[in-house]
Design a protein around this motif. Structure first.
Motif, short mmCIF file in Angstrom:
data_model
loop_
_atom_site.label_atom_id
_atom_site.label_comp_id
_atom_site.label_asym_id
_atom_site.label_seq_id
_atom_site.Cartn_x
_atom_site.Cartn_y
_atom_site.Cartn_z
N SER A 1 -30.25 12.86 32.64
CA SER A 1 -28.89 12.80 33.14
C SER A 1 -28.06 11.99 32.16
CB SER A 1 -28.85 12.15 34.52
OG SER A 1 -29.45 10.87 34.49
N ILE A 2 -26.78 12.32 32.04
CA ILE A 2 -25.91 11.58 31.13
C ILE A 2 -24.53 11.51 31.77
CG2 ILE A 2 -25.38 13.66 29.77
CD1 ILE A 2 -25.28 11.77 27.28
N TYR A 3 -23.90 10.35 31.64
CA TYR A 3 -22.63 10.13 32.33
C TYR A 3 -21.51 9.70 31.37
CZ TYR A 3 -25.78 9.97 36.36
OH TYR A 3 -26.73 10.27 37.31
N SER A 4 -21.90 9.19 30.18
CA SER A 4 -20.90 8.66 29.24
C SER A 4 -20.96 9.43 27.93
CB SER A 4 -21.17 7.18 28.96
OG SER A 4 -21.20 6.44 30.16
N ASN A 5 -19.85 9.46 27.23
CA ASN A 5 -19.81 10.09 25.92
C ASN A 5 -20.84 9.47 24.98
OD1 ASN A 5 -17.82 12.10 26.05
ND2 ASN A 5 -16.18 10.61 25.82
N GLY A 6 -21.40 10.31 24.13
CA GLY A 6 -22.35 9.83 23.15
C GLY A 6 -23.73 10.42 23.37
N ASP A 7 -24.72 9.74 22.82
CA ASP A 7 -26.09 10.21 22.87
C ASP A 7 -26.92 9.36 23.82
OD1 ASP A 7 -26.52 11.10 19.32
OD2 ASP A 7 -25.15 11.80 20.88
N LYS A 8 -27.88 10.01 24.44
CA LYS A 8 -28.86 9.32 25.27
C LYS A 8 -30.23 9.88 24.94
CE LYS A 8 -30.19 8.39 30.08
NZ LYS A 8 -29.87 8.66 31.51
N GLU A 9 -31.13 9.00 24.53
CA GLU A 9 -32.43 9.43 24.07
C GLU A 9 -33.52 9.05 25.06
OE1 GLU A 9 -33.14 8.62 19.91
OE2 GLU A 9 -35.28 8.33 20.28
N ASP A 10 -34.48 9.96 25.22
CA ASP A 10 -35.65 9.69 26.07
C ASP A 10 -36.83 10.44 25.47
OD1 ASP A 10 -36.46 10.12 29.64
OD2 ASP A 10 -37.56 9.23 27.99
N GLY A 11 -37.63 9.72 24.71
CA GLY A 11 -38.77 10.34 24.05
C GLY A 11 -38.30 11.37 23.04
N ARG A 12 -38.79 12.60 23.17
CA ARG A 12 -38.40 13.65 22.22
C ARG A 12 -37.07 14.31 22.58
NH1 ARG A 12 -41.12 18.02 22.25
NH2 ARG A 12 -42.24 17.77 24.22
N PHE A 13 -36.49 13.90 23.69
CA PHE A 13 -35.26 14.52 24.18
C PHE A 13 -34.05 13.64 23.91
CE2 PHE A 13 -37.29 17.97 26.37
CZ PHE A 13 -38.50 17.48 26.81
N THR A 14 -32.96 14.25 23.46
CA THR A 14 -31.69 13.57 23.31
C THR A 14 -30.60 14.41 23.95
OG1 THR A 14 -32.32 12.50 21.25
CG2 THR A 14 -29.96 12.65 21.72
N ALA A 15 -29.87 13.82 24.88
CA ALA A 15 -28.71 14.48 25.46
C ALA A 15 -27.46 13.96 24.76
CB ALA A 15 -28.62 14.23 26.96
N GLN A 16 -26.54 14.86 24.47
CA GLN A 16 -25.30 14.49 23.81
C GLN A 16 -24.13 14.98 24.66
OE1 GLN A 16 -26.04 16.62 20.11
NE2 GLN A 16 -26.53 14.69 19.08
N LEU A 17 -23.17 14.10 24.89
CA LEU A 17 -22.02 14.44 25.72
C LEU A 17 -20.74 14.21 24.95
CD1 LEU A 17 -20.67 15.20 28.42
CD2 LEU A 17 -20.90 12.80 29.10
N ASN A 18 -19.87 15.19 24.96
CA ASN A 18 -18.55 15.08 24.35
C ASN A 18 -17.54 15.58 25.38
OD1 ASN A 18 -16.11 15.62 22.95
ND2 ASN A 18 -17.22 15.71 21.01
N LYS A 19 -16.94 14.65 26.10
CA LYS A 19 -16.02 15.04 27.18
C LYS A 19 -14.73 15.64 26.63
CE LYS A 19 -17.63 11.93 30.83
NZ LYS A 19 -17.24 10.88 31.81
N ALA A 20 -14.30 15.18 25.48
CA ALA A 20 -13.06 15.71 24.90
C ALA A 20 -13.20 17.19 24.58
CB ALA A 20 -12.69 14.93 23.65
N SER A 21 -14.37 17.58 24.10
CA SER A 21 -14.62 18.97 23.76
C SER A 21 -15.30 19.73 24.90
CB SER A 21 -15.48 19.06 22.50
OG SER A 21 -14.83 18.46 21.42
#
Lengths: 111, 113
Positions: free
Chosen positions: A49-69
């Motif tokens: 889960s991700i709530y803020s702009n930017g990257d969030k890493e968990d092991g081999r997984f990275t979620a990236q969020l760009n609210k502007a785009s």
């Protein structure tokens, strides 16, 4: 009508490569973002889960969020055949509104 | 702790019969969702319960479908006069509240003959 768009795939990547899964959403006010993995014949399971702009890493997984785009992505490093599944993006607009799921991207990791 | 449970795991019924599917959410979760998933397809939203608010029924495909949630916990999805196109896996999910991640049950596979 709130929409969440994903490329249905299949996305094929060789074992050990980085898999990049993308999702766009229509509601600019969306607050919460989730990635689920669903193996064939099984229920979806939460990856991140991700709530803020930017990257969030968990092991081999990275979620990236760009609210502007208005996009959220999931990177899977060192992809393994066991990562082969359908990946679902889900978005929540907040204010006790229901979560909206994308239709999912099928990932195939080739040994 | 216990996750979301659903019963039955499989249900075979004849066209025209009524069926009831049950969902036990995680204790303390205020939000509960029902989805339908046909073979090879994405999740189809059916209905959403949040606390004591009126449920969001916007995804129910026809008036043959109804759901209730008693005491803010257990939910039952009822399909009346089942049709063959109702055959699918019915998934229930719960979350702490609407802004948090959902946890899915194992689903009920419904087959209408």
């Amino acid at each position: 009508q709130k929409e969440v768009e994903q490329n249905s795939g299949p996305l094929s990547v060789p074992e050990g490569a980085i898999a990049s899964l993308n999702c766009t959403y229509s509601d600019r006010g969306s607050q919460s973002f989730f990635w689920y993995r669903q193996y064939s014949g099984k229920s979806p399971e939460l990856i991140m889960s991700i709530y803020s702009n930017g990257d969030k890493e968990d092991g081999r997984f990275t979620a990236q969020l760009n609210k502007a785009s208005q996009y959220v992505s999931l990177l899977i490093r060192d992809s393994q055949p066991s990562d082969s599944a359908t990946y679902l993006c889900a978005v929540n607009a907040g204010g006790y509104q229901k979560v909206t799921f994308g239709t999912g991207t099928k990932l195939q990791v080739i040994p | 702790g216990a996750g979301v449970s659903q019963s039955p795991s499989n249900k075979v019924t004849e066209k025209g019969k009524d069926v009831e599917l049950r969902c036990d959410p995680i204790s303390g979760h205020t939000a509960l969702y029902w989805y339908r998933q046909s073979l090879g397809q994405g999740l189809e939203f059916l209905i959403y319960f949040q606390g004591n608010s009126a449920p969001d029924k916007s995804g129910l495909p026809s008036d043959r479908f109804s759901a209730e949630r008693t005491g803010g916990s257990v939910s039952t999805l009822t399909i009346q006069r089942t049709q063959q196109e109702d055959s699918a896996v019915y998934l229930c999910a719960s979350s702490l509240d609407a802004d948090n991640e959902q946890f899915f049950g194992p689903g009920t596979r419904l087959t209408v003959l």
